[in-house]
Motif scaffolding. Sequence first.
Motif, PDB file in Angstrom:
ATOM      1  N   LYS A   1      -0.111 106.857  65.061  1.00 27.39           N
ATOM      2  CA  LYS A   1      -1.383 106.292  64.608  1.00 27.39           C
ATOM      3  C   LYS A   1      -1.698 105.065  65.458  1.00 27.39           C
ATOM      4  N   LEU A   2      -2.998 104.830  65.694  1.00 31.02           N
ATOM      5  CA  LEU A   2      -3.420 103.726  66.553  1.00 31.02           C
ATOM      6  C   LEU A   2      -4.694 103.113  65.994  1.00 31.02           C
ATOM      7  N   THR A   3      -4.703 101.793  65.843  1.00 33.95           N
ATOM      8  CA  THR A   3      -5.869 101.088  65.319  1.00 33.95           C
ATOM      9  C   THR A   3      -6.451 100.155  66.375  1.00 33.95           C
ATOM     10  N   VAL A   4      -7.682  99.708  66.136  1.00 35.25           N
ATOM     11  CA  VAL A   4      -8.321  98.754  67.041  1.00 35.25           C
ATOM     12  C   VAL A   4      -9.291  97.875  66.256  1.00 35.25           C
ATOM     13  N   ASN A   5      -9.408  96.623  66.667  1.00 29.75           N
ATOM     14  CA  ASN A   5     -10.410  95.719  66.103  1.00 29.75           C
ATOM     15  C   ASN A   5     -10.853  94.749  67.186  1.00 29.75           C
ATOM     16  N   ALA A   6     -12.145  94.775  67.489  1.00 28.90           N
ATOM     17  CA  ALA A   6     -12.729  93.889  68.507  1.00 28.90           C
ATOM     18  C   ALA A   6     -13.551  92.811  67.816  1.00 28.90           C
ATOM     19  N   SER A   7     -13.318  91.547  68.183  1.00 31.85           N
ATOM     20  CA  SER A   7     -14.053  90.456  67.552  1.00 31.85           C
ATOM     21  C   SER A   7     -14.213  89.292  68.543  1.00 31.85           C
ATOM     22  N   PRO A   8     -15.208  88.402  68.338  1.00 30.00           N
ATOM     23  CA  PRO A   8     -16.175  88.455  67.224  1.00 30.00           C
ATOM     24  C   PRO A   8     -17.259  89.500  67.467  1.00 30.00           C
ATOM     25  N   GLU A   9     -17.973  89.842  66.436  1.00 29.30           N
ATOM     26  CA  GLU A   9     -19.106  90.740  66.563  1.00 29.30           C
ATOM     27  C   GLU A   9     -20.172  90.336  65.539  1.00 29.30           C
ATOM     28  N   PRO A  10     -21.392  90.081  65.971  1.00 31.38           N
ATOM     29  CA  PRO A  10     -21.845  90.143  67.369  1.00 31.38           C
ATOM     30  C   PRO A  10     -21.276  88.995  68.207  1.00 31.38           C
ATOM     31  N   VAL A  11     -21.516  89.097  69.536  1.00 27.98           N
ATOM     32  CA  VAL A  11     -21.005  88.102  70.455  1.00 27.98           C
ATOM     33  C   VAL A  11     -22.032  87.877  71.566  1.00 27.98           C
TER      34      VAL A  11
ATOM     35  N   LYS B   1     -23.325  87.387  75.348  1.00 27.83           N
ATOM     36  CA  LYS B   1     -22.933  87.940  76.643  1.00 27.83           C
ATOM     37  C   LYS B   1     -22.157  86.900  77.456  1.00 27.83           C
ATOM     38  N   GLY B   2     -21.037  87.335  78.041  1.00 29.39           N
ATOM     39  CA  GLY B   2     -20.203  86.452  78.834  1.00 29.39           C
ATOM     40  C   GLY B   2     -19.105  85.757  78.053  1.00 29.39           C
ATOM     41  N   LYS B   3     -19.181  85.819  76.726  1.00 25.11           N
ATOM     42  CA  LYS B   3     -18.147  85.208  75.898  1.00 25.11           C
ATOM     43  C   LYS B   3     -16.929  86.134  75.807  1.00 25.11           C
ATOM     44  N   THR B   4     -15.840  85.571  75.314  1.00 25.01           N
ATOM     45  CA  THR B   4     -14.592  86.339  75.240  1.00 25.01           C
ATOM     46  C   THR B   4     -14.506  87.165  73.967  1.00 25.01           C
ATOM     47  N   ILE B   5     -14.104  88.429  74.153  1.00 27.13           N
ATOM     48  CA  ILE B   5     -13.828  89.321  73.027  1.00 27.13           C
ATOM     49  C   ILE B   5     -12.316  89.526  72.951  1.00 27.13           C
ATOM     50  N   THR B   6     -11.771  89.383  71.774  1.00 26.93           N
ATOM     51  CA  THR B   6     -10.348  89.646  71.554  1.00 26.93           C
ATOM     52  C   THR B   6     -10.203  91.010  70.869  1.00 26.93           C
ATOM     53  N   VAL B   7      -9.427  91.856  71.479  1.00 25.26           N
ATOM     54  CA  VAL B   7      -9.237  93.214  70.948  1.00 25.26           C
ATOM     55  C   VAL B   7      -7.781  93.372  70.503  1.00 25.26           C
ATOM     56  N   THR B   8      -7.591  93.537  69.211  1.00 26.38           N
ATOM     57  CA  THR B   8      -6.255  93.725  68.660  1.00 26.38           C
ATOM     58  C   THR B   8      -6.087  95.171  68.172  1.00 26.38           C
ATOM     59  N   GLY B   9      -4.858  95.540  67.950  1.00 29.04           N
ATOM     60  CA  GLY B   9      -4.582  96.884  67.460  1.00 29.04           C
ATOM     61  C   GLY B   9      -3.111  97.037  67.143  1.00 29.04           C
ATOM     62  N   LYS B  10      -2.747  98.233  66.707  1.00 28.79           N
ATOM     63  CA  LYS B  10      -1.348  98.483  66.377  1.00 28.79           C
ATOM     64  C   LYS B  10      -1.036  99.961  66.598  1.00 28.79           C
ATOM     65  N   LEU B  11       0.087 100.216  67.265  1.00 24.72           N
ATOM     66  CA  LEU B  11       0.577 101.577  67.482  1.00 24.72           C
ATOM     67  C   LEU B  11       1.783 101.801  66.581  1.00 24.72           C
TER      68      LEU B  11
ATOM     69  N   ASP C   1       2.328  95.807  67.878  1.00 29.93           N
ATOM     70  CA  ASP C   1       1.017  95.158  67.932  1.00 29.93           C
ATOM     71  C   ASP C   1       0.479  95.099  69.362  1.00 29.93           C
ATOM     72  N   LEU C   2      -0.852  95.099  69.470  1.00 26.49           N
ATOM     73  CA  LEU C   2      -1.557  95.022  70.754  1.00 26.49           C
ATOM     74  C   LEU C   2      -2.574  93.895  70.717  1.00 26.49           C
ATOM     75  N   LYS C   3      -2.744  93.249  71.872  1.00 28.23           N
ATOM     76  CA  LYS C   3      -3.752  92.199  71.961  1.00 28.23           C
ATOM     77  C   LYS C   3      -4.199  92.052  73.402  1.00 28.23           C
ATOM     78  N   ALA C   4      -5.526  92.011  73.597  1.00 26.84           N
ATOM     79  CA  ALA C   4      -6.096  91.830  74.935  1.00 26.84           C
ATOM     80  C   ALA C   4      -7.431  91.118  74.802  1.00 26.84           C
ATOM     81  N   THR C   5      -7.846  90.455  75.889  1.00 27.88           N
ATOM     82  CA  THR C   5      -9.154  89.789  75.895  1.00 27.88           C
ATOM     83  C   THR C   5      -9.991  90.302  77.062  1.00 27.88           C
ATOM     84  N   VAL C   6     -11.301  90.358  76.827  1.00 25.34           N
ATOM     85  CA  VAL C   6     -12.259  90.783  77.858  1.00 25.34           C
ATOM     86  C   VAL C   6     -13.526  89.948  77.701  1.00 25.34           C
TER      87      VAL C   6
END
Length: 259
Positions: free
Chosen positions: A158-168, A170-180, A223-228
């Motif tokens: 199983k794999l989950t994802v959550n991208a925040s903040p939303e809304p955001v 343009k050009g700001k940082t999005i943090t994307v977390t999840g869990k495998l 756990d997973l974590k990345a920024t874009v």
Amino acid sequence: MRIRATVAAVSGALALSALVAPAAHADELVGDTKISNVVVNGGKPVVVAATGSKSVTVTFTATDNSGIAWAQPILYRGPDIDRAETGAIANSSDGTAKCTKVNATTSTCKATFTLKQRYNLINEVAGSWKVWALAAAEDGDYVQKDNAKSFKVQRLSKLTVNASPEPVKKGKTITVTGKLTRANWDTGTYTGYSGQSVKLQFRKKGTSTYKTLKTVKTNSKGDLKATVKASADGYYRYSFAGTSTTPAVNAAGDFVDVK
């Protein structure tokens, strides 16, 4: 003489405990009997959840110039049937397959097996399994194959994802977390799958294709974590390619509105 097998618990795992004549040491052939077209679970890996059981169907073709009298497949994990770590016999009353006559020389055979968490499945037996098979002819000929077909038995992922903040903006940082996570057959729960490479992907709104942004690894808890940087409206997801013991899985996309 028919081969019969029983399954018994050994030190918390299951093993094929009894095989009687003819001995199941290696491939054997007497006469012109053949086994072909062995298919396990429709050709797909057998994926089993953390609890409960999974029904697995095996089909094959058996031929002999005198016709087929009976056939038996056994599923097992191990280097060979004599050293099986665990396994399963068919659900029929005598462990044999149901063979349907196609013509004077050919029968199609089918057997259904049950794989069950903490019965014949523990974590260490996930991976490559084999089909041992024997077909006996009306004239006494027979063929025995120690590995008529290899297939995979895997722990459901199983794999989950959550991208925040939303809304955001343009050009700001999005943090994307999840869990495998994956099925833990020893405990009947889902536990984190550590040290695995997982792709962070993005699909722009109005398009149908996800593109990989970067690859990150799960931590000790899965756990997973990345920024874009936010660039456009769209969906973020994590994608896991799978391993020999665990199937591939994609998280459902999480939409982010970029202002």
